[in-house]
Write an enzyme that holds these catalytic residues in place. Sequence first.
Site, PDB file in Angstrom:
ATOM      1  N   ARG A  77       0.827  -1.215   0.000  1.00 49.08           N
ATOM      2  CA  ARG A  77       0.000   0.000   0.000  1.00 49.08           C
ATOM      3  C   ARG A  77       0.861   1.265   0.000  1.00 49.08           C
ATOM      4  O   ARG A  77       0.469   2.287  -0.539  1.00 49.08           O
ATOM      5  CB  ARG A  77      -0.949  -0.031   1.210  1.00 49.08           C
TER       6      ARG A  77
ATOM      7  N   ILE B 250      -7.546   7.085  -1.008  1.00 49.14           N
ATOM      8  CA  ILE B 250      -7.287   5.643  -1.111  1.00 49.14           C
ATOM      9  C   ILE B 250      -8.109   5.025   0.011  1.00 49.14           C
ATOM     10  O   ILE B 250      -8.109   5.512   1.141  1.00 49.14           O
ATOM     11  CB  ILE B 250      -5.773   5.332  -0.979  1.00 49.14           C
ATOM     12  N   SER B 251      -8.854   3.958  -0.304  1.00 46.04           N
ATOM     13  CA  SER B 251      -9.777   3.387   0.680  1.00 46.04           C
ATOM     14  C   SER B 251      -9.035   2.776   1.866  1.00 46.04           C
ATOM     15  O   SER B 251      -7.870   2.386   1.763  1.00 46.04           O
ATOM     16  CB  SER B 251     -10.637   2.306   0.035  1.00 46.04           C
ATOM     17  N   GLN B 252      -9.774   2.674   2.966  1.00 47.82           N
ATOM     18  CA  GLN B 252      -9.286   2.006   4.176  1.00 47.82           C
ATOM     19  C   GLN B 252      -9.033   0.525   3.844  1.00 47.82           C
ATOM     20  O   GLN B 252      -9.889  -0.122   3.232  1.00 47.82           O
ATOM     21  CB  GLN B 252     -10.400   2.148   5.214  1.00 47.82           C
TER      22      GLN B 252
END
Length: 234
Positions: free
Chosen positions: A45, A71-73
Amino acid sequence: MTDRAAPVGDGDPYERRRRAMVQHHVAGRGITDRRVVAAMKRVRRDRFVAPAMAEFAYEDRPLPIDAEQTISQPYIVAVMAAAAEIEPKDRVLEIGTGSGYGAAVLGCLAEEVWTVERHHVLVVKARIRLAAEGFSNVHVVEGDGSLGWPDAAPFDAIVVTANAPSVPPALCDQLADGGRLVLPIGPQRASQELARIRRSGDRITTEDLGSVRFVPLVGEEGWPLDPLLIAESP
Ligand code: SAH
């Protein structure tokens, strides 16, 4: 899967933090799908955010990226990937490439992934990052994903990482028989539910998977671009 993603060498300074994040926030929060857990351990990530953000990449929260998006969790990425029930031979569509991180996770799980993004700067950066990380099976395309991506349809799974006011009909149409569509639906932007829609033959069934919060899906079958119109929507 192992041959598709970049190898994680001994020199990866974040490997330990990534494993801890997956242990606590993915496996530790009830994601039992072993392929999803393995994908979350593999995708770096930290490579999908700006260098100044890399040190926060293994906290379980969204982070800012370009074009005022996020950016998503990681936990939510894992929930959606698991909900999509992806098999190794599947063809998958993601709507909302953003950083490219979610597409990379899907790329570990599926044979081929198409991911659609409306912001040019995000398309360009995601292509560079995905190529650098070895995801040659992920294709980043630019356009309005509320209309799906008919050129590569049908898809075994479609994952939408932005909130739509209602289910975009084009996405249902582009599901293969037995296909799953996972998306946050919110008639109001503040209250969103994650839904899984399944097609079997002509039959469409919907399941509610719980509350979530995503940036808006802006497009023909999503929210209008004009913020005043969004505020006036029911
Ligand atoms: N999956 C991403 C999360 C991105 S946030 C990640 O892992 O980083 C949602 C993204 O959806 C944003 O980048 C936003 O620009 C994009 N988006 C919103 N409406 C869209 C549309 N109609 N078509 C394509 N992308 C859209």
